[in-house]
Design a protein around this motif. Structure first.
Motif, mmCIF file in Angstrom:
data_model
loop_
_atom_site.group_PDB
_atom_site.id
_atom_site.type_symbol
_atom_site.label_atom_id
_atom_site.label_comp_id
_atom_site.label_asym_id
_atom_site.label_seq_id
_atom_site.Cartn_x
_atom_site.Cartn_y
_atom_site.Cartn_z
ATOM 1 N N GLY A 1 -10.525 61.207 16.861
ATOM 2 C CA GLY A 1 -11.157 60.177 17.682
ATOM 3 C C GLY A 1 -11.228 58.840 16.981
ATOM 4 N N TRP A 2 -11.466 57.818 17.772
ATOM 5 C CA TRP A 2 -11.725 56.468 17.281
ATOM 6 C C TRP A 2 -13.164 56.092 17.630
ATOM 7 N N PHE A 3 -13.834 55.524 16.661
ATOM 8 C CA PHE A 3 -15.206 55.098 16.834
ATOM 9 C C PHE A 3 -15.321 53.651 16.358
ATOM 10 N N ARG A 4 -16.401 52.988 16.748
ATOM 11 C CA ARG A 4 -16.619 51.623 16.270
ATOM 12 C C ARG A 4 -18.097 51.388 16.047
ATOM 13 N N GLN A 5 -18.344 50.450 15.145
ATOM 14 C CA GLN A 5 -19.728 50.099 14.838
ATOM 15 C C GLN A 5 -19.819 48.602 14.601
ATOM 16 N N ALA A 6 -20.607 47.952 15.434
ATOM 17 C CA ALA A 6 -20.860 46.519 15.282
ATOM 18 C C ALA A 6 -22.118 46.332 14.434
ATOM 19 N N PRO A 7 -22.277 45.193 13.789
ATOM 20 C CA PRO A 7 -23.464 44.957 12.964
ATOM 21 C C PRO A 7 -24.746 45.145 13.759
ATOM 22 N N GLY A 8 -25.659 45.935 13.219
ATOM 23 C CA GLY A 8 -26.933 46.154 13.862
ATOM 24 C C GLY A 8 -26.917 47.157 14.998
ATOM 25 N N LYS A 9 -25.766 47.764 15.229
ATOM 26 C CA LYS A 9 -25.655 48.729 16.320
ATOM 27 C C LYS A 9 -25.239 50.089 15.781
ATOM 28 N N GLU A 10 -25.482 51.105 16.594
ATOM 29 C CA GLU A 10 -25.088 52.454 16.211
ATOM 30 C C GLU A 10 -23.583 52.643 16.402
ATOM 31 N N ARG A 11 -23.044 53.588 15.649
ATOM 32 C CA ARG A 11 -21.642 53.924 15.813
ATOM 33 C C ARG A 11 -21.439 54.566 17.184
ATOM 34 N N GLU A 12 -20.395 54.141 17.883
ATOM 35 C CA GLU A 12 -20.148 54.667 19.213
ATOM 36 C C GLU A 12 -18.711 55.153 19.350
ATOM 37 N N GLY A 13 -18.545 56.158 20.188
ATOM 38 C CA GLY A 13 -17.212 56.690 20.439
ATOM 39 C C GLY A 13 -16.426 55.778 21.355
ATOM 40 N N VAL A 14 -15.157 55.571 21.025
ATOM 41 C CA VAL A 14 -14.264 54.733 21.817
ATOM 42 C C VAL A 14 -13.263 55.594 22.582
ATOM 43 N N ALA A 15 -12.599 56.476 21.864
ATOM 44 C CA ALA A 15 -11.590 57.338 22.483
ATOM 45 C C ALA A 15 -11.402 58.567 21.619
ATOM 46 N N ALA A 16 -11.025 59.667 22.252
ATOM 47 C CA ALA A 16 -10.775 60.906 21.536
ATOM 48 C C ALA A 16 -9.557 61.584 22.137
ATOM 49 N N ILE A 17 -8.862 62.350 21.289
ATOM 50 C CA ILE A 17 -7.708 63.086 21.768
ATOM 51 C C ILE A 17 -7.770 64.499 21.221
ATOM 52 N N ASP A 18 -7.581 65.443 22.100
ATOM 53 C CA ASP A 18 -7.723 66.842 21.741
ATOM 54 C C ASP A 18 -6.399 67.386 21.195
ATOM 55 N N LYS A 19 -6.435 68.628 20.745
ATOM 56 C CA LYS A 19 -5.250 69.259 20.166
ATOM 57 C C LYS A 19 -4.109 69.317 21.174
ATOM 58 N N ASP A 20 -4.458 69.439 22.466
ATOM 59 C CA ASP A 20 -3.417 69.537 23.497
ATOM 60 C C ASP A 20 -2.975 68.181 24.011
ATOM 61 N N GLY A 21 -3.536 67.111 23.436
ATOM 62 C CA GLY A 21 -3.145 65.766 23.836
ATOM 63 C C GLY A 21 -3.994 65.146 24.923
ATOM 64 N N SER A 22 -4.964 65.884 25.428
ATOM 65 C CA SER A 22 -5.829 65.323 26.467
ATOM 66 C C SER A 22 -6.763 64.285 25.856
ATOM 67 N N ALA A 23 -6.971 63.183 26.583
ATOM 68 C CA ALA A 23 -7.712 62.052 26.037
ATOM 69 C C ALA A 23 -9.003 61.801 26.803
ATOM 70 N N SER A 24 -9.974 61.261 26.074
ATOM 71 C CA SER A 24 -11.245 60.849 26.660
ATOM 72 C C SER A 24 -11.518 59.417 26.216
ATOM 73 N N TYR A 25 -12.151 58.636 27.075
ATOM 74 C CA TYR A 25 -12.419 57.234 26.767
ATOM 75 C C TYR A 25 -13.844 56.855 27.140
ATOM 76 N N ALA A 26 -14.394 55.943 26.375
ATOM 77 C CA ALA A 26 -15.661 55.338 26.752
ATOM 78 C C ALA A 26 -15.418 54.456 27.975
ATOM 79 N N ASP A 27 -16.413 54.362 28.844
ATOM 80 C CA ASP A 27 -16.265 53.558 30.062
ATOM 81 C C ASP A 27 -15.909 52.109 29.739
ATOM 82 N N SER A 28 -16.432 51.614 28.632
ATOM 83 C CA SER A 28 -16.245 50.209 28.282
ATOM 84 C C SER A 28 -14.801 49.861 27.917
ATOM 85 N N VAL A 29 -13.976 50.875 27.635
ATOM 86 C CA VAL A 29 -12.595 50.594 27.221
ATOM 87 C C VAL A 29 -11.554 51.193 28.153
#
Length: 126
Positions: A35-63
């Motif tokens: 997965g890819w995560f991001r963290q802005a100053p003063g904010k918690e780390r958040e998930g951006v996108a993830a990819i499973d072993k079979d290639g299926s992907a998940s995305y945060a609504d914001s991206v």
């Protein structure tokens, strides 16, 4: 020993694009969830996108519709193509991996991942 090394960050203007890469070593790459995560100053780390072993992907609504996660098993590399970047996308971006299966509802949770890279900075100016 699992190692994840991110690259590709930088400074761009709003509307621009960047492609992040995460080079992985020390484990059977294709068998891990990543997965890819991001963290802005003063904010918690958040998930951006993830990819499973079979290639299926998940995305945060914001991206959704702007970012695309992909992986090249032959090169042991994870990618994040980021288009139509916005100033609010500014953050340190991290690559993460885990050998365990993750329930869909937890794929963007940082707590689901065991291994982390050192991060690469993305700055988007307006």
């Amino acid at each position: 020993q699992v190692q994840l090394v991110e690259s590709g960050g930088g400074s761009v203007q709003a509307g621009g694009s960047l492609r992040l890469s995460c080079a992985a070593s020390g484990y059977t790459y294709s068998s891990y969830c990543m997965g890819w995560f991001r963290q802005a100053p003063g904010k918690e780390r958040e998930g951006v996108a993830a990819i499973d072993k079979d290639g299926s992907a998940s995305y945060a609504d914001s991206v959704k519709g702007r970012f695309t996660i992909s992986k090249d098993n032959a090169k042991n590399t994870l990618y994040l193509q980021m288009n139509s970047l916005k100033p609010e996308d500014t953050a340190m971006y991290y690559c993460a991996a885990t050998p365990f299966s993750i329930m869909t509802m937890f794929k963007l949770s940082p707590n689901s991942y065991r291994h982390w890279g050192q991060g690469t900075q993305v700055t988007v100016s307006s």
